[in-house]
Design a protein around this motif. Structure first.
Motif, PDB file in Angstrom:
ATOM      1  N   GLN A  29       0.829  -1.203   0.000  1.00 48.77           N
ATOM      2  CA  GLN A  29       0.000   0.000   0.000  1.00 48.77           C
ATOM      3  C   GLN A  29       0.867   1.257   0.000  1.00 48.77           C
ATOM      4  N   GLU A  30       2.003   1.198   0.679  1.00 54.31           N
ATOM      5  CA  GLU A  30       2.912   2.352   0.701  1.00 54.31           C
ATOM      6  C   GLU A  30       3.453   2.635  -0.702  1.00 54.31           C
ATOM      7  N   ALA A  31       3.832   1.568  -1.403  1.00 52.59           N
ATOM      8  CA  ALA A  31       4.361   1.733  -2.762  1.00 52.59           C
ATOM      9  C   ALA A  31       3.287   2.281  -3.704  1.00 52.59           C
ATOM     10  N   LEU A  32       2.042   1.803  -3.549  1.00 50.72           N
ATOM     11  CA  LEU A  32       0.948   2.298  -4.389  1.00 50.72           C
ATOM     12  C   LEU A  32       0.679   3.780  -4.120  1.00 50.72           C
ATOM     13  N   ALA A  33       0.773   4.184  -2.851  1.00 45.72           N
ATOM     14  CA  ALA A  33       0.569   5.589  -2.503  1.00 45.72           C
ATOM     15  C   ALA A  33       1.665   6.459  -3.124  1.00 45.72           C
ATOM     16  N   LEU A  34       2.910   5.987  -3.090  1.00 47.34           N
ATOM     17  CA  LEU A  34       4.010   6.726  -3.702  1.00 47.34           C
ATOM     18  C   LEU A  34       3.851   6.806  -5.214  1.00 47.34           C
ATOM     19  N   LEU A  35       3.385   5.699  -5.804  1.00 45.35           N
ATOM     20  CA  LEU A  35       3.170   5.687  -7.260  1.00 45.35           C
ATOM     21  C   LEU A  35       2.081   6.687  -7.647  1.00 45.35           C
ATOM     22  N   THR A  36       1.021   6.752  -6.843  1.00 49.59           N
ATOM     23  CA  THR A  36      -0.042   7.724  -7.103  1.00 49.59           C
ATOM     24  C   THR A  36       0.524   9.141  -7.074  1.00 49.59           C
ATOM     25  N   ARG A  37       1.348   9.417  -6.065  1.00 52.48           N
ATOM     26  CA  ARG A  37       1.952  10.750  -5.954  1.00 52.48           C
ATOM     27  C   ARG A  37       2.794  11.075  -7.183  1.00 52.48           C
ATOM     28  N   LEU A  38       3.519  10.075  -7.665  1.00 51.64           N
ATOM     29  CA  LEU A  38       4.331  10.271  -8.873  1.00 51.64           C
ATOM     30  C   LEU A  38       3.455  10.593 -10.077  1.00 51.64           C
ATOM     31  N   LEU A  39       2.384   9.817 -10.251  1.00 48.61           N
ATOM     32  CA  LEU A  39       1.550   9.941 -11.453  1.00 48.61           C
ATOM     33  C   LEU A  39       0.805  11.268 -11.510  1.00 48.61           C
ATOM     34  N   VAL A  40       0.313  11.735 -10.377  1.00 52.84           N
ATOM     35  CA  VAL A  40      -0.476  12.977 -10.385  1.00 52.84           C
ATOM     36  C   VAL A  40       0.408  14.214 -10.476  1.00 52.84           C
ATOM     37  N   ASN A  41       1.727  14.033 -10.358  1.00 56.92           N
ATOM     38  CA  ASN A  41       2.639  15.174 -10.423  1.00 56.92           C
ATOM     39  C   ASN A  41       3.593  15.105 -11.608  1.00 56.92           C
ATOM     40  N   LEU A  60      -6.566   8.066  -8.701  1.00 61.24           N
ATOM     41  CA  LEU A  60      -6.371   8.859  -9.922  1.00 61.24           C
ATOM     42  C   LEU A  60      -7.643   9.584 -10.339  1.00 61.24           C
ATOM     43  N   HIS A  61      -8.584   9.763  -9.397  1.00 62.96           N
ATOM     44  CA  HIS A  61      -9.867  10.369  -9.739  1.00 62.96           C
ATOM     45  C   HIS A  61      -9.709  11.799 -10.239  1.00 62.96           C
ATOM     46  N   GLN A  62      -8.703  12.536  -9.725  1.00 59.93           N
ATOM     47  CA  GLN A  62      -8.496  13.900 -10.189  1.00 59.93           C
ATOM     48  C   GLN A  62      -8.084  13.930 -11.656  1.00 59.93           C
ATOM     49  N   LEU A  63      -7.209  12.997 -12.041  1.00 58.09           N
ATOM     50  CA  LEU A  63      -6.809  12.906 -13.449  1.00 58.09           C
ATOM     51  C   LEU A  63      -7.993  12.525 -14.327  1.00 58.09           C
ATOM     52  N   ARG A  64      -8.839  11.624 -13.812  1.00 60.49           N
ATOM     53  CA  ARG A  64     -10.021  11.205 -14.575  1.00 60.49           C
ATOM     54  C   ARG A  64     -10.959  12.394 -14.796  1.00 60.49           C
ATOM     55  N   LEU A  65     -11.218  13.154 -13.744  1.00 68.33           N
ATOM     56  CA  LEU A  65     -12.103  14.318 -13.841  1.00 68.33           C
ATOM     57  C   LEU A  65     -11.537  15.377 -14.775  1.00 68.33           C
ATOM     58  N   ALA A  66     -10.220  15.501 -14.805  1.00 69.78           N
ATOM     59  CA  ALA A  66      -9.578  16.508 -15.655  1.00 69.78           C
ATOM     60  C   ALA A  66      -9.439  16.053 -17.101  1.00 69.78           C
ATOM     61  N   GLY A  67      -9.892  14.836 -17.393  1.00 65.46           N
ATOM     62  CA  GLY A  67      -9.782  14.324 -18.757  1.00 65.46           C
ATOM     63  C   GLY A  67      -8.365  13.945 -19.138  1.00 65.46           C
TER      64      GLY A  67
END
Length: 258
Positions: A29-41, A60-67
């Motif tokens: 779960q820690e690695a997934l959280a870090l990966l999310t941080r990487l992807l959204v930035n 990744l809901h913010q990326l989804r909403l932003a298209g």
């Protein structure tokens, strides 16, 4: 580590595509959280492609909403009948329209299944007969399904798949009965989420079926591994369906009992 990677990416002048394959193997779960941080930035000149067999807890809901998120799922990857005919033509296989339609029906548009069938069809003396007899027990298909879809599962999941393969449709309660263990509904849901050839039949996701080729393969494995248990499994299934007023299926399993 995330800051370091982002810094390296930001310093690159050209466009970069970051590909992460087999992401379903990541369980931390820690690695997934870090990966999310990487992807959204990610910097604007960087694209990421993630390949996974199942949905992960990536926020990744913010990326989804932003298209900014494109999602390609199993239904998008299935071949249409037209694409099936094009694949056969490209592979130099002469098959009638009816034969191509039957192959598409048997594989349900599964790309790897079509490719394996095309390999077997190449140079086959009677392509029409091959398609008519094509199933999950075909050697090339069975080898693939054994390695990729069965042996990768836990022992209890393998047991559930084998024992319930003689059913046209299965729910958690019926699977519990045939396996002798509770919690089958969670396993069935997780298998569908993992795109493991388990398909829900209702919006509530209580009833499931197996992909045709996968079901063929599982029934073959059941006869090989647990032949002495097949009659008892049919008997339990017949009793359950009769008790729940599903007369046709009760009769079918009674007939299979002999």
């Amino acid at each position: 580590m995330v800051d370091r990677v982002l810094s390296e990416l930001a310093d690159a002048s050209d466009g970069i595509t970051l590909v992460i394959d087999d992401l379903h193997e990541l369980h931390s779960q820690e690695a997934l959280a870090l990966l999310t941080r990487l992807l959204v930035n990610l910097p604007a000149h960087v694209h990421a492609i993630l390949a996974t067999r199942r949905d992960l807890r990536l926020r990744l809901h913010q990326l989804r909403l932003a298209g900014e998120l494109a999602e390609i799922r199993a239904t998008d990857l299935r071949f249409t009948q037209r694409e099936t005919r094009e694949l056969l033509e490209t592979s130099g296989i002469a098959l009638s329209a009816a034969g191509a339609a039957l192959l598409h029906q048997r594989t349900e548009g599964w790309a790897a299944g079509l490719r394996l069938a095309a390999l077997s069809l190449a140079g086959h003396p009677d392509p029409e007969r091959f398609v008519a007899e094509f199933s999950g027990s075909d050697r090339t298909v069975a080898e693939y399904l054994l390695a990729e879809m069965l042996e990768r599962r836990r022992a209890d999941v393998q047991d559930l798949l084998l024992r319930t393969s003689l059913l046209d449709r299965v729910n958690g309660q019926l699977a519990d009965l045939l396996t002798g263990h509770l919690g089958s509904d969670r396993i069935l849901l997780s298998l569908e989420d993992a795109n493991a050839f388990v398909i829900s039949l209702d919006p509530e996701r209580t009833w499931f079926r197996y992909h045709q080729l996968f079901g063929d393969f599982l029934r073959l494995e059941l006869r090989r591994r647990l032949p002495e248990e097949v009659p008892a499994l049919h008997r339990r299934a017949a009793a359950w369906f009769a008790e729940h007023g599903q007369v046709v299926e009760a009769i079918r399993h009674t007939q299979a009992l002999g």
